[in-house]
Design an enzyme around this catalytic site. Sequence first.
Site, PDB file in Angstrom:
ATOM      1  N   ASP A 346      28.575 -30.033 -46.465  1.00  0.00           N
ATOM      2  CA  ASP A 346      29.411 -30.187 -45.153  1.00  0.00           C
ATOM      3  C   ASP A 346      28.784 -29.399 -44.032  1.00  0.00           C
ATOM      4  O   ASP A 346      27.975 -28.493 -44.616  1.00  0.00           O
ATOM      5  CB  ASP A 346      31.022 -29.642 -45.376  1.00  0.00           C
ATOM      6  CG  ASP A 346      31.687 -29.660 -44.171  1.00  0.00           C
ATOM      7  OD1 ASP A 346      31.611 -30.650 -43.277  1.00  0.00           O
ATOM      8  OD2 ASP A 346      32.219 -28.493 -43.718  1.00  0.00           O
ATOM      9  N   ASP A 541      37.585 -31.921 -46.291  1.00  0.00           N
ATOM     10  CA  ASP A 541      36.621 -32.120 -47.166  1.00  0.00           C
ATOM     11  C   ASP A 541      37.363 -32.127 -48.541  1.00  0.00           C
ATOM     12  O   ASP A 541      36.670 -32.310 -49.601  1.00  0.00           O
ATOM     13  CB  ASP A 541      35.780 -30.584 -47.339  1.00  0.00           C
ATOM     14  CG  ASP A 541      34.897 -30.586 -45.916  1.00  0.00           C
ATOM     15  OD1 ASP A 541      34.363 -31.512 -45.408  1.00  0.00           O
ATOM     16  OD2 ASP A 541      34.604 -29.353 -45.573  1.00  0.00           O
TER      17      ASP A 541
END
Length: 646
Positions: A346, A541
């Site tokens: 990420d 996420d």
Amino acid sequence: MSAQASAPTALPDPAAAPAPVRVPPARTRLLALPEARWAAASTVAFLLALPLHLLGGPAWSWGPLYAVAYLAGGWEPALEGLRALRGRTLDVDLLMIVAALGAASIGQVMDGALLIVIFATSGAVEALATARTEDSVRGLLGLAPPTATRLHPVSGAEETVEAGRLAVGDVILVRPGERVGADGRVLDGASDIDQATITGEPLPVPKAAGDEVFAGTLNGTGALRVRVERDPSDTVIARVVALVEEASRTKAPTQLFVERIEHRYALGMVAATVLVFAVPLAFGAELTGALLRAMTFMIVASPCAVVLATMPPLLSAIANAGRHGVLIKSAVVMERLGQTDRIAFDKTGTLTGGTPRLTGVVTGPGFSEAEVLSLAAAAEYRSEHPLARAIVAAAQDHPHADPHVEAYGFRSAPGCGVTATVAGREVEAGSPERLGERTAAVPDPEGTTVAVRVDGVHAGLLLFADRIRPGAPAAVTALKRLTTAPPALLTGDNHRAALAVAERTGIPRDGVRAGLLPHEKAEAVRDLGGQVLFVGDGVNDAPALAAAHTGVAMGRGGSDLALETADAVLVHDDLTAVPKAVALSRRARRLVVQNLCLAGTFIAVLVVWDLAGHLPLPLGVAGHEGSTILVGLNGLRLLRENAWRE
């Protein structure tokens, strides 16, 4: 910047309403689980009995304690085994109960109790992991507000309804400080919305008529009228919950393989034990001798040494990683880490720190850098927007800027910026597009740009970017050497910012995918193929962390759901620990193979000895326990400090 202006007249009065208090989700306590309570009782009884037994105490002093250990730790596995038998399957848990009772029947009470304790503890850990996953999913559901303010389609009257009762086409009012009740599109109003839980973007996003909003995101200081476009069961948050639950129920290939081996081993061992007992009887052997040989076979063939061959290296690696700030949630996770062949990151809060910083000032004609910073900081001083705080911090750090100039008439417009009178001059700071400023002269800005106007004249542009974590480039470089495929960057942020971060961390441009929603990020992880290790930090996420072969969450800034969904946690947010953990896992896997070969050799020799000749029971127990101790000590090598550095 942070909005304080009144709402448009078309909206109902958005009187300041207190932000809803989010109650943290209840976390299941370890001892709240029956499996954990029984395992604890079994372990305590075993530890109390062991010294009394080894020191030669009378049987009445340690016998009842061993009995408690057997009963407390063995009755649930026994029930599970009986259920498996009704389903025409046989697992190792039931086999261990039989082996433990068999050992006790010929006087080896301690060996049987040890087997019971090992398997009871394993079952408790598995139950806790399952419960914590369910807790985290329930906590995610708490992001979406339970109620919403629905507006009557004719009169415009307000009605408080359950968010689950909203239908596509309904119009809801989202007041300042409230969470959006449904996925939809803004009809009227303007505000900044913190949607980090969905996209991971580090800054609140300006929203106006025509823009999409998501359930569970936090509204700023403006009021919005929103038309519902998705059913409550199909919101982005609801899909995140479904993805996490689905991934949690999916068993890893390694786990399925182990279960198949357990079943076959259990069947083979039971059949072999019966034969060892029945065949000598058929040829006229004495009942006692045949029973003794069968029980000896059951002891030496029991997989206790195999269990310890696997666990000590993995548990030692877990302990070593924990000392260096990497919390590995289970031995299965430690084993999977070493299988990683591709890494995905990420961006915001993972490769970057998640907070904007000033990277440059482009001044207009007649203005100096210090003057632009001073005026902008004075105008922004009362704002709570992250960019406003970054401007004030930059001015405070600048040797010639003065952020403490008095400002009057502070005004803020959601998604536009702020206006204030500073030293008799009208200063505007905000979005270049909303202020009518052109940014073509900016040399490839990496992040966000704030325009500054003084008395209607262009004064300058302030350039902001998220700070790259100090260890990110080194971590990416080290992981490239450990994996067979190039690393990837998956983010909900814009493509320009993603490419800038990728370039500075060593991730190839073709590995960048930007503008991803949570479910798209999970799909991207699956599309990468192979054994993907994903590193992330936010609620957005969580699906990707669950979909990945191994998920790693950032510990300091990570959301509760990310921390629970992930398989491992970086306590200090040190990305350089990721390649070290992968390398440590691979060393642990090599030791596991060594130990399995060693344990298998001992078992094979002892079994052949017992079948082909006459293996004395004390010698069989000594060989069995000796192999167990040997593989255990071999596994403890990974507790050494240099095992982390190698």
